[in-house]
Design a protein around this motif. Structure first.
Motif, PDB file in Angstrom:
ATOM      1  N   ALA A 246      -7.805  -7.204   3.420  1.00  0.00           N
ATOM      2  CA  ALA A 246      -6.381  -6.899   3.601  1.00  0.00           C
ATOM      3  C   ALA A 246      -6.011  -5.608   2.886  1.00  0.00           C
ATOM      4  O   ALA A 246      -5.270  -4.768   3.419  1.00  0.00           O
ATOM      5  N   VAL A 247      -6.525  -5.427   1.668  1.00  0.00           N
ATOM      6  CA  VAL A 247      -6.250  -4.198   0.915  1.00  0.00           C
ATOM      7  C   VAL A 247      -6.770  -2.985   1.677  1.00  0.00           C
ATOM      8  O   VAL A 247      -6.073  -1.967   1.817  1.00  0.00           O
ATOM      9  N   GLU A 248      -7.978  -3.077   2.190  1.00  0.00           N
ATOM     10  CA  GLU A 248      -8.557  -1.973   2.947  1.00  0.00           C
ATOM     11  C   GLU A 248      -7.769  -1.693   4.227  1.00  0.00           C
ATOM     12  O   GLU A 248      -7.556  -0.538   4.599  1.00  0.00           O
ATOM     13  N   ALA A 249      -7.338  -2.758   4.893  1.00  0.00           N
ATOM     14  CA  ALA A 249      -6.584  -2.593   6.140  1.00  0.00           C
ATOM     15  C   ALA A 249      -5.236  -1.912   5.881  1.00  0.00           C
ATOM     16  O   ALA A 249      -4.808  -1.039   6.652  1.00  0.00           O
ATOM     17  N   PHE A 250      -4.566  -2.270   4.782  1.00  0.00           N
ATOM     18  CA  PHE A 250      -3.284  -1.652   4.458  1.00  0.00           C
ATOM     19  C   PHE A 250      -3.480  -0.171   4.145  1.00  0.00           C
ATOM     20  O   PHE A 250      -2.656   0.668   4.528  1.00  0.00           O
ATOM     21  N   LYS A 251      -4.571   0.168   3.441  1.00  0.00           N
ATOM     22  CA  LYS A 251      -4.843   1.569   3.148  1.00  0.00           C
ATOM     23  C   LYS A 251      -5.140   2.344   4.431  1.00  0.00           C
ATOM     24  O   LYS A 251      -4.657   3.449   4.645  1.00  0.00           O
ATOM     25  N   ARG A 252      -5.940   1.732   5.290  1.00  0.00           N
ATOM     26  CA  ARG A 252      -6.344   2.384   6.540  1.00  0.00           C
ATOM     27  C   ARG A 252      -5.148   2.618   7.462  1.00  0.00           C
ATOM     28  O   ARG A 252      -5.047   3.657   8.129  1.00  0.00           O
ATOM     29  N   ASP A 253      -4.219   1.660   7.488  1.00  0.00           N
ATOM     30  CA  ASP A 253      -3.054   1.768   8.363  1.00  0.00           C
ATOM     31  C   ASP A 253      -1.940   2.610   7.750  1.00  0.00           C
ATOM     32  O   ASP A 253      -0.909   2.834   8.399  1.00  0.00           O
ATOM     33  N   GLY A 254      -2.111   3.015   6.515  1.00  0.00           N
ATOM     34  CA  GLY A 254      -1.076   3.806   5.869  1.00  0.00           C
ATOM     35  C   GLY A 254       0.140   2.991   5.489  1.00  0.00           C
ATOM     36  O   GLY A 254       1.238   3.536   5.316  1.00  0.00           O
ATOM     37  N   THR A 255      -0.034   1.678   5.339  1.00  0.00           N
ATOM     38  CA  THR A 255       1.074   0.800   4.978  1.00  0.00           C
ATOM     39  C   THR A 255       1.482   1.055   3.530  1.00  0.00           C
ATOM     40  O   THR A 255       0.623   1.072   2.639  1.00  0.00           O
TER      41      THR A 255
END
Length: 411
Positions: free
Chosen positions: A267-276
């Motif tokens: 989840a942390v990686e996904a938020f970083k990747r999506d620019g959240t």
């Protein structure tokens, strides 16, 4: 399970039914029996008997007009809608032969019937059910004297089960989470009813009720209020215990703890990747307690807000779904007064914690949502949001004020 419709005496009550399908289905309708009957002592509707019988023409258990009978083109949804239609604002009118709404005595009966249905919906379908789930019934008896045990005889014997039995409870977690949603609505309806009926007043028997097919008792709203408060505290305590149980699961190397830690990292990686812009962290490095810092969406009433909510996970996840709580007050029609968000995750995403976080954010940011009375979790905010244009302006001002307060509160 059918949850009672809003603006009726059944509002947010939990009613269970069992449906049995024969080999002749769909040529023949299934048999339907009501399970929420207080062990055969409560008739919740003229067409839903205390022995569980459900009288509907679609089921062939009641005579109906041509076209109302069962057909192979109908299915489970038709039955559920028909049952829910019985749970109306004036269920007294469901009884044939008592349709003269202009008769003064009939008018009084209608009011009295609504009052006792409402009382027993709260007491039997909500309070008794949650107390059983939380093990509160037996703990409470020792603190009550005889005068305080209002309708208590009915409460102790729950379908003939003892403490050692392990019943099949498919809706246990659902009811707990929905109770947290509707807690303020339950309290508001109980407190309103306190001013409408005398405490200790006995229920009025209806003309269509018989000795073995009735609903007897007396109004005890003062006690119901305290029991609702007790259930809320027990649920909060249970949620807090999950963190402790979670640490023990981590120490034991439980599969669920390994899975949740991996989900957190993804989840942390996904938020970083999506620019959240939002931030996620584990409280005390415990994978069962996720802390999310939410940054208000630009160009909306949430713009500039800084809100943190905690996502508590059970060692029995996903059988027990997460419980979330905002730590800073936010005036929002989808957020209860205690900070509990009202959100829904798609069935195929229930095992994904990130999907829960995204669903909470979506509920918070949803623009022009369709009216949905099932989301009535903050009565004041809900009334203003769906009220007049002036009400909506007041709602926006209150929301913006809490957004400003969130910046001053800090963490």
């Amino acid at each position: 399970m059918i949850i009672g419709p809003p603006d009726t005496p059944y509002e947010f009550g939990f009613f269970e039914f069992i449906m049995k399908f024969s080999r002749d289905y769909p040529r023949k309708s299934p048999s339907v029996t009501a399970l929420t009957t207080n062990s055969g002592r409560s008739r919740f509707n003229p067409n839903i008997y205390s022995n569980g019988r459900v009288c509907l023409s679609i089921l062939g258990t009641w005579r109906g007009e041509r076209g109302e009978e069962w057909s192979a083109a109908q299915g489970l949804e038709s039955i559920l809608i028909s049952i829910q239609s019985l749970m109306s604002g004036n269920p007294y009118e469901n009884e044939p032969g008592f349709e003269d709404a202009n008769d003064p005595s009939d008018k009084k009966n209608q009011r009295d019937y609504v009052q006792k249905i409402h009382h027993e919906t709260i007491r039997v379908t909500v309070i008794m059910r949650l107390e059983e789930y939380l093990g509160l019934v037996h703990n409470r008896l020792g603190r009550l004297n005889q005068a305080e045990r209002c309708n208590m005889v009915e409460d102790i014997d729950i379908d003939g089960q003892d403490e050692q039995s392990v019943p099949f409870e498919p809706f246990k977690d659902l009811c707990k989470r929905r109770f947290l949603w509707y807690y303020d609505s339950y309290l508001a309806s109980v407190r309103k009813a306190m001013g409408e009926v005398a405490e200790g007043q006995r229920f009025t028997q209806m003309p269509f009720e018989g000795a073995s097919n009735t609903m007897e008792g007396k109004f005890c709203y003062g006690e119901l209020e305290q029991r609702l408060i007790g259930i809320k505290k027990a649920l909060d305590d249970e949620t807090t215990r999950w963190a402790v149980e979670g640490k023990e699961a981590v120490e034991q190397g439980a599969t669920v703890s390994v899975n949740l830690r991996r989900q957190y990292e993804q989840a942390v990686e996904a938020f970083k990747r999506d620019g959240t812009p939002h931030n996620i962290e584990l409280e005390g490095n415990n994978p069962f307690v996720w802390v999310v810092t939410y940054f208000g969406k630009p160009m909306t009433n949430l713009d500039g807000g800084l809100f943190r909510f905690r996502l508590m996970l059970s060692p029995r996840f996903p059988q027990e779904q997460p419980r979330a709580r905002f730590e800073v007050n936010i005036f929002h029609h989808r957020i209860a007064k205690d900070g509990t968000p009202c959100y829904v995750v798609k069935p195929n995403k229930r095992e994904d914690v990130r999907s829960h976080i995204e669903a909470i954010i979506d509920a918070l940011e949803e623009e022009n949502p369709p009216y949905d009375p099932r989301t009535l979790v903050n009565p004041e905010a809900h009334k203003l949001y769906w009220g007049t244009p002036d009400d909506r302006k007041l709602y926006n001002r209150k929301l913006r004020r809490t957004v400003q307060d969130s910046l001053e509160a800090g963490f």
